[in-house]
Motif scaffolding. Structure first.
Motif, PDB file in Angstrom:
ATOM      1  N   GLY A 221       2.903   2.158   6.986  1.00 47.24           N
ATOM      2  CA  GLY A 221       4.329   2.438   7.108  1.00 47.24           C
ATOM      3  C   GLY A 221       4.900   3.246   5.964  1.00 47.24           C
ATOM      4  N   GLY A 222       4.082   4.099   5.350  1.00 48.22           N
ATOM      5  CA  GLY A 222       4.569   4.916   4.249  1.00 48.22           C
ATOM      6  C   GLY A 222       4.657   4.189   2.927  1.00 48.22           C
ATOM      7  N   GLN A 223       4.193   2.946   2.847  1.00 47.82           N
ATOM      8  CA  GLN A 223       4.213   2.167   1.617  1.00 47.82           C
ATOM      9  C   GLN A 223       2.785   1.811   1.189  1.00 47.82           C
ATOM     10  N   THR A 224       2.599   1.711  -0.124  1.00 46.88           N
ATOM     11  CA  THR A 224       1.317   1.225  -0.642  1.00 46.88           C
ATOM     12  C   THR A 224       1.543  -0.126  -1.322  1.00 46.88           C
ATOM     13  N   TYR A 225       0.532  -0.988  -1.221  1.00 52.96           N
ATOM     14  CA  TYR A 225       0.624  -2.335  -1.774  1.00 52.96           C
ATOM     15  C   TYR A 225      -0.655  -2.665  -2.538  1.00 52.96           C
ATOM     16  N   LEU A 226      -0.489  -3.444  -3.592  1.00 52.22           N
ATOM     17  CA  LEU A 226      -1.629  -4.134  -4.165  1.00 52.22           C
ATOM     18  C   LEU A 226      -1.928  -5.330  -3.270  1.00 52.22           C
ATOM     19  N   ALA A 227      -3.189  -5.461  -2.851  1.00 55.32           N
ATOM     20  CA  ALA A 227      -3.582  -6.582  -1.999  1.00 55.32           C
ATOM     21  C   ALA A 227      -4.736  -7.328  -2.644  1.00 55.32           C
TER      22      ALA A 227
END
Length: 340
Positions: A221-227
């Motif tokens: 969705g156009g976002q990056t996350y630390l997972a």
């Protein structure tokens, strides 16, 4: 002068000119050949043997200096990163190693196109297993125990800067050779609930020391996350936004990463940050240039990363706590690994 004498003089001149021309060509070829054998753009390189098991205090990386050992994995003493490089003869586009295990992402040159593969290496850099790599190599990591190896490739596009790219990230267990060909098959949890989306991308694995936990970037969705990943449960749980290419500190408490900052060029959007996993507090390093790399911790307080250089890339360091200033570590070098 008789006609016969004139012909002899002419013939001698032709022979002499031919000999001079041939000598000039051979001399030029010899100089060119010797030049090809020279290391240009870095310290001297000598062939030798490199081990991953007992070589404590060594820094390994891909040598980028022009010469016969370009693209080969080389070793230097960690305390003398600018010293003479010992070359293994192994050519890798991306490389990492830990605890006697290495992973080398190689290009296989074909008649019409190149293909790529991941080679798992033993402590003497001998091939243990070859696995497919679905695209252009980008990132590689080995877990602290040496049990797991991970790599990320581009399967479309060739840059993280825009949105028109797709990655494939794989993990292999070197004990039983269980192979996760794509981490996109893991369940992604956001706020504790499964996230179902068709545009999920995963890249940039970094391992904890428990042989179960890892961290990676998840994009959707156009976002990056630390997972935070769980190999046993096959889950990826998002923790923090705007994190790419994480690198876990040796004590497991912090993550270094590249962060998109407001006002930066779309082609150079990232700066190097450190995230405290307990408080989710971000600290900017003093490196103000664009960082398109997965940084590496050389110890508990210093980050190593690559920046463009005259012969492709150079390695730099900066303190992780926001103090100090960037400094050159090694020229004509990329893809570092410390053997601790």
């Amino acid at each position: 002068m008789t006609r016969t004498a004139r012909l002899l003089v002419l013939l001698s001149a032709v022979v002499l000119l031919g000999a001079v021309g041939t000598g000039a060509v051979l001399y030029g070829a010899d100089r060119a050949d010797r030049k090809d054998q020279e290391q240009v753009g870095g310290p001297p390189v000598r062939p030798g043997e490199i081990g991953l098991g007992g070589g404590r205090g060594q820094l390994l990386f891909r040598n980028l200096a022009w010469g016969p050992h370009r693209d080969e994995v080389v070793s230097v003493p960690a305390g003398e990163p600018g010293g003479v490089r010992t070359s293994s003869g192994l050519k890798c586009l991306r490389f990492h190693a830990a605890a006697g295990t290495g992973v080398c992402l190689e290009a296989v040159h074909g008649a019409l196109d190149d293909t790529y593969r991941a080679v798992v290496l033993d402590e003497r850099l001998r091939e243990r297993r070859t696995l497919p790599a679905a695209g252009i190599p980008s990132r590689a990591r080995v877990s602290p125990s040496g049990r797991f190896a991970a790599w990320t490739v581009f399967v479309s596009g060739d840059s993280y800067a825009g949105s028109n790219f797709s990655t494939r990230t794989s993990i292999v267990d070197t004990r039983d050779w269980h192979f996760e060909s794509s981490l996109e098959d893991f369940t992604v949890l956001r706020d504790g609930r499964p996230l179902r989306a068709s545009d999920i991308n995963v890249w940039g694995v970094t391992f904890a020391d428990d042989d179960r936990t890892f961290y990676a970037t998840v994009a959707t969705g156009g976002q990056t996350y630390l997972a935070r990943g769980d190999l046993a449960a096959r889950t990826l749980s998002t923790l923090h936004q705007n994190v790419e290419c994480p690198s876990l500190s040796p004590d497991g408490t912090r993550v270094a990463y590249k962060k998109r900052v407001p006002g930066a060029s779309p082609d150079a959007p990232w700066r190097l940050y450190v995230l405290d996993l307990a408080t989710m507090t971000e600290t900017a390093t003093t490196e103000q240039r664009n960082i398109d790399d997965q940084a590496l911790w050389s110890d508990g307080s210093t980050l190593v990363y690559s920046l463009p250089g005259e012969y492709g890339a150079d390695l730099w360091t900066v303190p992780a706590d926001g103090s100090g200033a960037p400094a050159t570590l090694a020229v004509s070098a990329v893809a570092p690994a410390y053997l601790r």
